[in-house]
Scaffold this motif. Structure first.
Motif, PDB file in Angstrom:
ATOM      1  N   VAL A   6     -14.009 -25.165   1.667  1.00 44.91           N
ATOM      2  CA  VAL A   6     -14.842 -25.907   2.609  1.00 44.91           C
ATOM      3  C   VAL A   6     -15.641 -26.929   1.812  1.00 44.91           C
ATOM      4  N   VAL A   7     -15.466 -28.210   2.157  1.00 42.71           N
ATOM      5  CA  VAL A   7     -16.116 -29.302   1.439  1.00 42.71           C
ATOM      6  C   VAL A   7     -17.024 -30.051   2.400  1.00 42.71           C
ATOM      7  N   ASP A   8     -18.326 -29.979   2.145  1.00 46.00           N
ATOM      8  CA  ASP A   8     -19.295 -30.675   2.998  1.00 46.00           C
ATOM      9  C   ASP A   8     -20.590 -30.818   2.226  1.00 46.00           C
ATOM     10  N   ASP A   9     -21.239 -31.965   2.338  1.00 45.82           N
ATOM     11  CA  ASP A   9     -22.512 -32.153   1.646  1.00 45.82           C
ATOM     12  C   ASP A   9     -23.656 -31.459   2.369  1.00 45.82           C
ATOM     13  N   SER A  10     -23.441 -31.014   3.592  1.00 43.81           N
ATOM     14  CA  SER A  10     -24.459 -30.295   4.355  1.00 43.81           C
ATOM     15  C   SER A  10     -24.336 -28.792   4.085  1.00 43.81           C
ATOM     16  N   SER A  11     -25.375 -28.207   3.510  1.00 44.71           N
ATOM     17  CA  SER A  11     -25.341 -26.770   3.250  1.00 44.71           C
ATOM     18  C   SER A  11     -25.245 -25.985   4.561  1.00 44.71           C
ATOM     19  N   THR A  12     -25.832 -26.507   5.622  1.00 49.93           N
ATOM     20  CA  THR A  12     -25.750 -25.844   6.927  1.00 49.93           C
ATOM     21  C   THR A  12     -24.307 -25.772   7.404  1.00 49.93           C
ATOM     22  N   MET A  13     -23.584 -26.882   7.326  1.00 49.57           N
ATOM     23  CA  MET A  13     -22.177 -26.872   7.760  1.00 49.57           C
ATOM     24  C   MET A  13     -21.329 -25.962   6.872  1.00 49.57           C
ATOM     25  N   ARG A  14     -21.573 -25.991   5.565  1.00 48.85           N
ATOM     26  CA  ARG A  14     -20.825 -25.097   4.680  1.00 48.85           C
ATOM     27  C   ARG A  14     -21.057 -23.647   5.086  1.00 48.85           C
ATOM     28  N   GLU A  15     -22.298 -23.296   5.398  1.00 49.05           N
ATOM     29  CA  GLU A  15     -22.620 -21.924   5.792  1.00 49.05           C
ATOM     30  C   GLU A  15     -21.984 -21.554   7.128  1.00 49.05           C
ATOM     31  N   ILE A  16     -22.026 -22.462   8.099  1.00 49.01           N
ATOM     32  CA  ILE A  16     -21.444 -22.182   9.419  1.00 49.01           C
ATOM     33  C   ILE A  16     -19.940 -21.939   9.292  1.00 49.01           C
ATOM     34  N   SER A  18     -17.977 -21.450   6.494  1.00 49.71           N
ATOM     35  CA  SER A  18     -17.583 -20.364   5.594  1.00 49.71           C
ATOM     36  C   SER A  18     -17.964 -19.004   6.164  1.00 49.71           C
ATOM     37  N   GLY A  19     -19.105 -18.924   6.849  1.00 49.07           N
ATOM     38  CA  GLY A  19     -19.507 -17.658   7.465  1.00 49.07           C
ATOM     39  C   GLY A  19     -18.520 -17.218   8.525  1.00 49.07           C
ATOM     40  N   TYR A  20     -18.117 -18.143   9.377  1.00 49.68           N
ATOM     41  CA  TYR A  20     -17.146 -17.826  10.426  1.00 49.68           C
ATOM     42  C   TYR A  20     -15.816 -17.392   9.808  1.00 49.68           C
ATOM     43  N   LEU A  21     -15.333 -18.169   8.862  1.00 45.13           N
ATOM     44  CA  LEU A  21     -14.034 -17.855   8.265  1.00 45.13           C
ATOM     45  C   LEU A  21     -14.083 -16.544   7.488  1.00 45.13           C
ATOM     46  N   GLY A  25     -11.639 -12.782   7.734  1.00 43.77           N
ATOM     47  CA  GLY A  25     -10.714 -12.380   6.687  1.00 43.77           C
ATOM     48  C   GLY A  25     -10.312 -13.432   5.674  1.00 43.77           C
ATOM     49  N   PHE A  26     -10.877 -14.613   5.749  1.00 40.15           N
ATOM     50  CA  PHE A  26     -10.555 -15.656   4.776  1.00 40.15           C
ATOM     51  C   PHE A  26     -11.415 -15.491   3.530  1.00 40.15           C
ATOM     52  N   ASP A  27     -10.855 -15.841   2.382  1.00 36.83           N
ATOM     53  CA  ASP A  27     -11.621 -15.948   1.140  1.00 36.83           C
ATOM     54  C   ASP A  27     -11.972 -17.419   0.992  1.00 36.83           C
ATOM     55  N   VAL A  28     -13.255 -17.737   0.953  1.00 34.70           N
ATOM     56  CA  VAL A  28     -13.711 -19.115   1.042  1.00 34.70           C
ATOM     57  C   VAL A  28     -14.413 -19.559  -0.242  1.00 34.70           C
ATOM     58  N   ALA A  29     -14.024 -20.733  -0.712  1.00 32.94           N
ATOM     59  CA  ALA A  29     -14.732 -21.414  -1.800  1.00 32.94           C
ATOM     60  C   ALA A  29     -15.472 -22.595  -1.184  1.00 32.94           C
ATOM     61  N   LEU A  30     -16.546 -23.020  -1.825  1.00 33.42           N
ATOM     62  CA  LEU A  30     -17.378 -24.098  -1.295  1.00 33.42           C
ATOM     63  C   LEU A  30     -17.491 -25.242  -2.288  1.00 33.42           C
ATOM     64  N   ALA A  31     -17.547 -26.462  -1.750  1.00 33.27           N
ATOM     65  CA  ALA A  31     -17.750 -27.649  -2.573  1.00 33.27           C
ATOM     66  C   ALA A  31     -18.711 -28.579  -1.843  1.00 33.27           C
ATOM     67  N   THR A  32     -19.494 -29.330  -2.606  1.00 31.48           N
ATOM     68  CA  THR A  32     -20.552 -30.167  -2.037  1.00 31.48           C
ATOM     69  C   THR A  32     -20.140 -31.607  -1.787  1.00 31.48           C
ATOM     70  N   ASP A  33     -19.016 -32.039  -2.330  1.00 24.61           N
ATOM     71  CA  ASP A  33     -18.501 -33.392  -2.100  1.00 24.61           C
ATOM     72  C   ASP A  33     -17.053 -33.447  -2.567  1.00 24.61           C
ATOM     73  N   GLY A  34     -16.433 -34.609  -2.427  1.00 24.72           N
ATOM     74  CA  GLY A  34     -15.029 -34.749  -2.780  1.00 24.72           C
ATOM     75  C   GLY A  34     -14.717 -34.479  -4.240  1.00 24.72           C
ATOM     76  N   ARG A  35     -15.578 -34.912  -5.131  1.00 22.91           N
ATOM     77  CA  ARG A  35     -15.355 -34.642  -6.565  1.00 22.91           C
ATOM     78  C   ARG A  35     -15.350 -33.157  -6.846  1.00 22.91           C
ATOM     79  N   ASP A  36     -16.355 -32.473  -6.310  1.00 23.61           N
ATOM     80  CA  ASP A  36     -16.445 -31.026  -6.471  1.00 23.61           C
ATOM     81  C   ASP A  36     -15.230 -30.353  -5.834  1.00 23.61           C
TER      82      ASP A  36
END
Length: 123
Positions: A6-16, A18-21, A25-36
């Motif tokens: 999940v790639v999003d600069d908004s921590s709220t969207m990343r949480e929403i 990734s929390g749902y997924l 049963g999904f294993d989720v990694a997080l990134a803050t922008d395209g480079r990350d």
């Protein structure tokens, strides 16, 4: 290792997202922008699905998708844009790059759960 990035600069969207997924049963990694996101994808070969915003600092989601396809040569990962952008020209650019799908925010997990499971080999 993760099967969804999940790639999003908004921590709220990343949480929403990734929390749902994660609850489904999904294993989720997080990134803050395209480079990350590119760095995370390069480091984890188990990622099958990238869910990305478009408008982010450093590198936007469409530029990241283009680099995934052209520079990394990764044509197997599914890329879903999760964005407020509903511009037909942007969608066309995404299709030309190889974006798998386009979701206009807000995120409604139940509407995409089965497709996401299929993309990740969970269905």
């Amino acid at each position: 290792m993760a099967n969804v990035l999940v790639v999003d600069d908004s921590s709220t969207m990343r949480e929403i997202v990734s929390g749902y997924l994660g609850k489904h049963g999904f294993d989720v990694a997080l990134a803050t922008d395209g480079r990350d996101g590119l760095a995370q994808l390069s480091a984890d070969p188990d990622i099958k699905l990238v869910v990305s915003d478009i408008n982010m600092p450093n590198m936007d989601g469409l530029a990241m998708a283009e680099k995934i396809r052209r520079e990394l040569g990764n044509t197997s990962v599914h890329i879903i844009m999760l964005t407020t952008e509903d511009n037909p020209l942007m969608r066309d650019r995404g299709r030309a790059i190889g974006v798998t799908g386009w979701i206009v925010k807000p995120f409604r997990g139940d509407a995409v759960l089965n497709a996401f499971k299929k993309f990740c080999g969970m269905a």
